[in-house]
Design a protein around this motif. Structure first.
Motif, PDB file in Angstrom:
ATOM      1  N   THR A  19       0.852  -1.184   0.000  1.00 16.22           N
ATOM      2  CA  THR A  19       0.000   0.000   0.000  1.00 16.22           C
ATOM      3  C   THR A  19       0.889   1.236   0.000  1.00 16.22           C
ATOM      4  O   THR A  19       1.748   1.393   0.868  1.00 16.22           O
ATOM      5  CB  THR A  19      -0.926   0.030   1.234  1.00 16.22           C
ATOM      6  N   ARG A  20       0.687   2.089  -0.991  1.00 21.31           N
ATOM      7  CA  ARG A  20       1.417   3.358  -1.074  1.00 21.31           C
ATOM      8  C   ARG A  20       0.597   4.438  -0.360  1.00 21.31           C
ATOM      9  O   ARG A  20      -0.565   4.646  -0.683  1.00 21.31           O
ATOM     10  CB  ARG A  20       1.629   3.754  -2.539  1.00 21.31           C
ATOM     11  N   GLU A  21       1.230   5.125   0.581  1.00 21.42           N
ATOM     12  CA  GLU A  21       0.460   6.055   1.417  1.00 21.42           C
ATOM     13  C   GLU A  21       1.157   7.396   1.576  1.00 21.42           C
ATOM     14  O   GLU A  21       2.390   7.470   1.693  1.00 21.42           O
ATOM     15  CB  GLU A  21       0.218   5.436   2.794  1.00 21.42           C
ATOM     16  N   TYR A  22       0.330   8.443   1.598  1.00 21.61           N
ATOM     17  CA  TYR A  22       0.791   9.821   1.791  1.00 21.61           C
ATOM     18  C   TYR A  22       0.106  10.353   3.048  1.00 21.61           C
ATOM     19  O   TYR A  22      -1.120  10.333   3.147  1.00 21.61           O
ATOM     20  CB  TYR A  22       0.407  10.658   0.562  1.00 21.61           C
ATOM     21  N   GLY A  79       4.731  10.077 -12.576  1.00 18.55           N
ATOM     22  CA  GLY A  79       4.036   8.802 -12.720  1.00 18.55           C
ATOM     23  C   GLY A  79       3.709   8.141 -11.399  1.00 18.55           C
ATOM     24  O   GLY A  79       3.571   6.913 -11.326  1.00 18.55           O
ATOM     25  N   ILE A  80       3.557   8.937 -10.332  1.00 21.92           N
ATOM     26  CA  ILE A  80       3.323   8.387  -8.991  1.00 21.92           C
ATOM     27  C   ILE A  80       1.858   8.541  -8.622  1.00 21.92           C
ATOM     28  O   ILE A  80       1.298   9.634  -8.683  1.00 21.92           O
ATOM     29  CB  ILE A  80       4.205   9.091  -7.944  1.00 21.92           C
ATOM     30  N   GLU A  81       1.254   7.434  -8.230  1.00 18.27           N
ATOM     31  CA  GLU A  81      -0.120   7.437  -7.748  1.00 18.27           C
ATOM     32  C   GLU A  81      -0.177   6.765  -6.381  1.00 18.27           C
ATOM     33  O   GLU A  81       0.335   5.661  -6.212  1.00 18.27           O
ATOM     34  CB  GLU A  81      -1.050   6.709  -8.723  1.00 18.27           C
ATOM     35  N   MET A  82      -0.768   7.438  -5.430  1.00 17.54           N
ATOM     36  CA  MET A  82      -0.898   6.902  -4.081  1.00 17.54           C
ATOM     37  C   MET A  82      -2.184   6.088  -3.950  1.00 17.54           C
ATOM     38  O   MET A  82      -3.200   6.399  -4.587  1.00 17.54           O
ATOM     39  CB  MET A  82      -0.907   8.042  -3.060  1.00 17.54           C
ATOM     40  N   ASP A  83      -2.138   5.084  -3.103  1.00 15.38           N
ATOM     41  CA  ASP A  83      -3.342   4.322  -2.789  1.00 15.38           C
ATOM     42  C   ASP A  83      -4.162   5.021  -1.712  1.00 15.38           C
ATOM     43  O   ASP A  83      -5.396   4.952  -1.713  1.00 15.38           O
ATOM     44  CB  ASP A  83      -2.976   2.911  -2.312  1.00 15.38           C
TER      45      ASP A  83
END
Length: 581
Positions: A163-166, A253-257
């Motif tokens: 999971t990519r998170e900000y 090209g970065i997309e967070m989940d």
């Protein structure tokens, strides 16, 4: 296919056989037995430390174990020689058919070659960027963004559920400063002259936000006190800045989940719940901290505060979570945020921080250890500073930003692919001087060009073969006679391709995506070397005019390299080049 794992399994089977015939005592653990490339390639193809790690528990001399193991391994058709070196290291040489088989696996698996089940589906949360929503992303954020995104892709490739998170830092006083800065631009949009005092944000990027606020509310806030507009402008400005940040990330090209708001922790009981969890474990108490080491600040005075016993989980000192006036410290919502991650069921946590957060590492690890009872590891990676240079001079700040070089400045100068690859050619904890001119230079000294040129060279060769009527699609190359690839330079490339699955697992275990960039440069170097040898040795040319069988084999080798380069660049978030312009 992971050839190193296959040969390690052969070594373990041989050790079990030596145990069965009484050469080795029973009950030995083989967990620390490794098979890896030797430091000096001249010593062999692989080396094992088996005899060295088993000598003491087996109560035998390392060389005696190594010699017995060598005799057993030599019986396998894959092993052409097993030589004991030094006190008991065992160097192995593999048959050419083994390396030719690697090429067959690459062609059969495509970009799935090298994918691993190392992660076994474990859930990993990778938090990165997490910049304050007060302006566009700067070059420091860019490095953390690229590193975190590549690490997330690497872990997914290695079998983790990522999971990519900000984490949106929208709960602190800096957002009030943003709101006041936007209000000044709002007044400016109404034709008033304004002055930006120290501490406000003077960047031009807020001009549009001020105008948008005017378009929304008209003159409703003109001449009004903060009690009327501060909260609404906070929300409006934060949303505008997050839209800007999402646009910046999209450039790379970065997309967070997940975008997680710090503000959502306040007034919802989440901070209280996290601290109650620690209190239930006897880790919260009322106390007075010792004064800071070194020169005592003039305004320091002993005050009773609510403290977290972080020293019980590896920290240097206990940490305050609530001030004497009842307000939360900055640490309290961070504890609550990580408590939320633990409660969401992640098996591992990774935080990507800037260099200025070094002092936060121990306390944050202590908090997660306490919250999860030591069951959820937290790895914190610090990204050191980046200095930009252009025309031999340090790249100046962006007028639009007002105080710093933005992510957009960098991407507009060299492009997203070059930006991403270059920032991954250094380990994250090393400082990096990014020369924008060299990043666009077409030479071996420019790693991104060198790797991309290797892939473009292969694609060009395959296109020319097709134009010449030589079938060079993947289906045709899968039927190539790979036994024809027996020259040392060809086998050397195959050996490098065999390292890819092992490299993926090593990089994933250590959370070090820069290893992928290093590997790709080495693989490209081997490919370019083979290409140049073909100028003097016709048999090594990718298109061999005297033999269609040799041509198919050579093209199969080249295509295998392209597959692995494409997979590696995919992890780094870089588009493989099919031609150079």
């Amino acid at each position: 296919m992971n050839l190193f794992n296959d040969i390690r399994s052969l070594v373990i089977d041989s050790l079990n056989a030596l145990t069965a015939d009484g050469t080795l005592p029973g009950g030995l653990s083989f967990d620390n037995v490794a098979v890896e490339p030797p430091r000096d390639p001249a010593h062999g193809d692989m080396a094992t430390n088996a005899a060295m790690v088993l000598a003491k528990p087996a109560k035998k001399k390392p060389r005696d174990i190594a010699e017995a193991l060598a005799a057993h391994l030599a019986q396998d058709d894959r092993i052409t020689s097993a030589e004991v070196a030094g006190p008991g290291f065992l160097n192995l040489r593999l048959a050419p058919s083994v390396w030719q088989g690697v090429l067959g696996s690459v062609l059969a698996d495509g970009t799935a070659y090298g994918k691993s089940e190392l992660g076994q589906g474990k859930r990993v949360n990778v938090e990165y960027v997490s910049a304050n929503p007060t302006g566009p992303l700067h070059v420091g954020h860019t490095r953390g963004a690229v590193f975190g995104d590549a690490l997330a892709s690497l872990l997914a490739y290695a079998g983790y559920d990522v999971t990519r998170e900000y984490y949106i830092n929208d709960g602190g006083g800096q957002v009030d400063v943003l709101a006041r800065s936007v209000y000044l631009r709002y007044l400016e949009a109404h034709g008033q002259e304004v002055a930006f005092e120290d501490g406000t944000y003077p960047g031009d990027y807020l001009i549009e936000v001020g105008q948008a606020l005017k378009d929304k509310v008209g003159d409703a806030y003109v001449g009004k006190g903060e009690e009327v507009w501060l909260q609404e402008v906070r929300n409006f400005a934060t949303d505008a800045m997050m839209d800007l940040i999402r646009e910046d990330l999209k450039l790379l090209g970065i997309e967070m989940d997940v975008f997680f708001s710090e503000k959502s922790l306040y007034g919802t009981g989440k901070i209280e719940a996290a601290l109650e969890s620690l209190d239930a474990k006897g880790l919260i108490y009322q106390g007075v901290l010792e004064p800071p080491k070194g020169k005592k600040p003039e305004d320091w005075e002993p005050r009773e505060q609510t403290l977290f016993k972080s020293t019980e989980h590896g920290d240097d000192v206990d940490r305050p979570v609530k001030k004497s006036d009842g307000a939360w410290t900055y640490f309290a919502p961070d504890i609550a945020y990580h408590y939320d991650k633990v409660e969401r069921g992640f098996d591992e946590l990774i935080d990507i921080f800037g260099a200025d957060h070094g002092g936060y590492v121990k306390r944050m690890k202590a908090a997660v250890s306490a919250l999860s009872d030591g069951k959820v590891p937290l790895d914190i990676k610090l990204c050191q500073l980046v200095k930009l240079f252009k025309d031999g001079q340090e790249f100046k700040m962006s007028k639009r930003a007002g105080t710093f070089v933005t992510l957009r400045d960098v991407v507009e100068a060299v492009g997203p692919d070059v930006t991403r690859f270059m920032l991954l050619t250094r380990k994250n904890d090393q400082g990096f001087d990014f020369d924008l001119d060299k990043a666009l230079e077409q030479s071996k000294d420019n790693p991104v060009f060198y790797v991309q040129y290797a892939n473009a060279r292969i694609c060009s060769t395959l296109r020319k073969a097709e134009e010449a009527g030589i079938a060079s699609d993947d289906a045709a190359l899968a039927d190539a006679d790979l036994s024809l690839l027996a020259a040392p330079a060809q086998l050397s490339v195959a050996r490098k391709l065999a390292e890819w699955p092992r490299l993926v697992e090593i990089a994933a275990r250590s959370n070090e995506p820069h290893r992928v960039a290093f590997y790709l440069y080495d693989l490209a170097s081997d490919l370019h070397g083979l290409y140049h040898l073909g100028k003097s040795d016709k048999s090594l040319r990718f298109v061999n005019e005297s033999s269609q069988s040799a041509t198919h084999a050579n093209l199969a080798l080249a295509r295998a390299v392209s597959i692995v380069i494409s997979a590696g660049l995919g992890i780094l978030g870089v588009t493989p080049a099919e031609e150079m312009r």
